[in-house]
Motif scaffolding. Structure first.
Motif, short mmCIF file in Angstrom:
data_model
loop_
_atom_site.label_atom_id
_atom_site.label_comp_id
_atom_site.label_asym_id
_atom_site.label_seq_id
_atom_site.Cartn_x
_atom_site.Cartn_y
_atom_site.Cartn_z
N ASN A 159 0.83 -1.21 0.00
CA ASN A 159 0.00 0.00 0.00
C ASN A 159 0.87 1.25 0.00
O ASN A 159 0.56 2.23 -0.69
CB ASN A 159 -0.93 0.00 1.21
CG ASN A 159 -2.00 -1.07 1.14
OD1 ASN A 159 -2.34 -1.55 0.07
ND2 ASN A 159 -2.53 -1.47 2.29
N TRP A 160 1.93 1.22 0.79
CA TRP A 160 2.87 2.35 0.81
C TRP A 160 3.48 2.56 -0.57
O TRP A 160 3.62 3.69 -1.03
CB TRP A 160 3.98 2.11 1.82
CG TRP A 160 3.55 2.18 3.25
CD1 TRP A 160 2.40 2.69 3.75
CD2 TRP A 160 4.30 1.73 4.39
NE1 TRP A 160 2.36 2.58 5.12
CE2 TRP A 160 3.52 2.00 5.55
CE3 TRP A 160 5.54 1.11 4.54
CZ2 TRP A 160 3.95 1.68 6.83
CZ3 TRP A 160 5.98 0.79 5.82
CH2 TRP A 160 5.19 1.08 6.95
N ILE A 193 6.56 15.51 -0.86
CA ILE A 193 5.75 14.29 -0.93
C ILE A 193 5.56 13.78 0.49
O ILE A 193 6.52 13.70 1.26
CB ILE A 193 6.44 13.23 -1.81
CG1 ILE A 193 6.38 13.64 -3.28
CG2 ILE A 193 5.78 11.86 -1.62
CD1 ILE A 193 7.10 12.70 -4.22
N GLN A 194 4.33 13.44 0.83
CA GLN A 194 4.02 12.91 2.16
C GLN A 194 3.36 11.54 2.03
O GLN A 194 2.51 11.34 1.15
CB GLN A 194 3.06 13.85 2.91
CG GLN A 194 3.65 15.20 3.26
CD GLN A 194 2.60 16.12 3.84
OE1 GLN A 194 1.89 16.82 3.11
NE2 GLN A 194 2.47 16.13 5.16
N LEU A 195 3.75 10.61 2.88
CA LEU A 195 3.14 9.29 2.95
C LEU A 195 2.67 9.06 4.38
O LEU A 195 3.30 9.53 5.33
CB LEU A 195 4.14 8.21 2.54
CG LEU A 195 4.69 8.29 1.11
CD1 LEU A 195 5.74 7.20 0.90
CD2 LEU A 195 3.58 8.16 0.09
N PHE A 196 1.56 8.32 4.53
CA PHE A 196 0.99 8.08 5.85
C PHE A 196 0.88 6.58 6.10
O PHE A 196 0.86 5.77 5.17
CB PHE A 196 -0.37 8.76 5.96
CG PHE A 196 -0.33 10.23 5.65
CD1 PHE A 196 0.13 11.13 6.59
CD2 PHE A 196 -0.72 10.71 4.40
CE1 PHE A 196 0.19 12.50 6.31
CE2 PHE A 196 -0.66 12.06 4.11
CZ PHE A 196 -0.20 12.97 5.07
N LEU A 197 0.80 6.21 7.36
CA LEU A 197 0.82 4.80 7.75
C LEU A 197 -0.35 4.01 7.16
O LEU A 197 -0.23 2.80 6.91
CB LEU A 197 0.81 4.67 9.27
CG LEU A 197 2.07 5.16 9.99
CD1 LEU A 197 1.89 5.05 11.50
CD2 LEU A 197 3.30 4.36 9.55
N ASP A 198 -1.49 4.67 6.93
CA ASP A 198 -2.67 3.96 6.43
C ASP A 198 -2.66 3.77 4.91
O ASP A 198 -3.61 3.26 4.33
CB ASP A 198 -3.95 4.68 6.84
CG ASP A 198 -4.05 6.10 6.28
OD1 ASP A 198 -3.10 6.54 5.60
OD2 ASP A 198 -5.08 6.76 6.51
N GLY A 199 -1.56 4.18 4.26
CA GLY A 199 -1.46 4.02 2.81
C GLY A 199 -1.87 5.24 2.02
O GLY A 199 -1.79 5.24 0.79
N LEU A 258 9.66 5.72 3.59
CA LEU A 258 10.56 5.58 2.45
C LEU A 258 11.80 4.76 2.80
O LEU A 258 12.29 3.98 1.98
CB LEU A 258 10.98 6.97 1.93
CG LEU A 258 9.89 7.79 1.24
CD1 LEU A 258 10.42 9.16 0.84
CD2 LEU A 258 9.35 7.06 0.02
N THR A 259 12.29 4.92 4.02
CA THR A 259 13.45 4.14 4.47
C THR A 259 13.11 2.66 4.51
O THR A 259 13.93 1.81 4.10
CB THR A 259 13.92 4.62 5.86
OG1 THR A 259 14.28 6.00 5.77
CG2 THR A 259 15.12 3.81 6.32
N ILE A 260 11.92 2.32 5.00
CA ILE A 260 11.48 0.92 5.00
C ILE A 260 11.43 0.36 3.59
O ILE A 260 11.91 -0.75 3.32
CB ILE A 260 10.09 0.78 5.66
CG1 ILE A 260 10.14 1.17 7.15
CG2 ILE A 260 9.55 -0.65 5.50
CD1 ILE A 260 11.02 0.28 7.99
#
Length: 227
Positions: free
Chosen positions: A38-39, A63-69, A137-139
């Protein structure tokens, strides 16, 4: 190689696309396992917005990403219409290209892996401004780095193909979340810009994803017959 192993290998080779497609669909239904996928789909969605902005003369702010996808790409300038449209469409195209290239040859699979890694690293350096996005992003960078170290070359190809199909499936289904009556998101933006109802844009994105899946299935079948 025993006859049983040979038969299993032949069966997988014959139905590889459909087996990987079912597996990709299954992975989407497991909450924890599906999180990195999902990420990744969210990342390709947002980077597609960003690249569309760049191609139409604008720039990426962050760019922003969130835990819920979920995700968000903030851009400036460029074509708002093109930028808004390319989120879901771009993610579907990314998924198809990843699968198709990885299917061709091990070198292409490694090339895809390295390209994604470089894109993720560039995003960390140039367009990440918060710790949560940096963490996600690191993951993803670590996951793709580990994939490059797979000892089994054939396994690397299959894993990258699975990644491509999962990204494509997520891009295919995600637009339907826009039909929530809240008039938020890319569909609402495009509806505002063009006066075309949001549901039409959802159908267009679904059609693009479906067409890409059909193309992959047909090209896989043709390649198998030639071999």
């Amino acid at each position: 190689m025993t006859e049983s192993t040979s038969n299993n290998s032949s069966f997988f080779s014959r139905y590889q696309f459909w087996i990987l497609l079912v597996l990709a669909g299954t992975l989407r239904s497991f909450p924890i396992v599906s999180v990195p996928f999902n990420w990744l789909e969210s990342y390709f969605h947002e980077i597609s917005h960003g690249l569309a902005a760049l191609l139409s003369g604008g720039k990426i702010i962050r760019i922003q990403l969130f835990l819920d996808g979920a995700g968000l790409c903030t851009s400036q300038g460029g074509s708002r219409l093109f930028t808004s449209f390319m989120g879901y469409a771009g993610a579907a195209v990314w998924g198809a290209i990843i699968y198709q290239l990885a299917r061709q040859h091990l070198l292409f699979a490694r090339g895809v892996c390295i390209t994604i890694l470089l894109l993720l690293i560039a995003s960390c350096i140039f367009w990440t401004q918060d710790l949560l996005t940096l963490f996600i992003l690191t993951i993803l960078i670590l996951v793709f780095s580990l994939k490059l170290k797979l000892a089994d070359n054939d396994a690397l190809q299959k894993v990258i193909q699975l990644v491509g199909l999962t990204v494509l499936l997520n891009a295919l289904m995600s637009p339907f979340y826009l039909i929530d009556g809240r008039a938020l998101g890319d569909g609402a933006t495009l509806s505002e810009l063009t006066l075309v109802p949001e549901i039409i844009w959802v159908v267009i994105w679904f059609a693009i994803g479906s067409a890409l899946l059909v193309w992959l299935a047909k090209s896989t079948s043709k390649m198998r017959k030639k071999s």
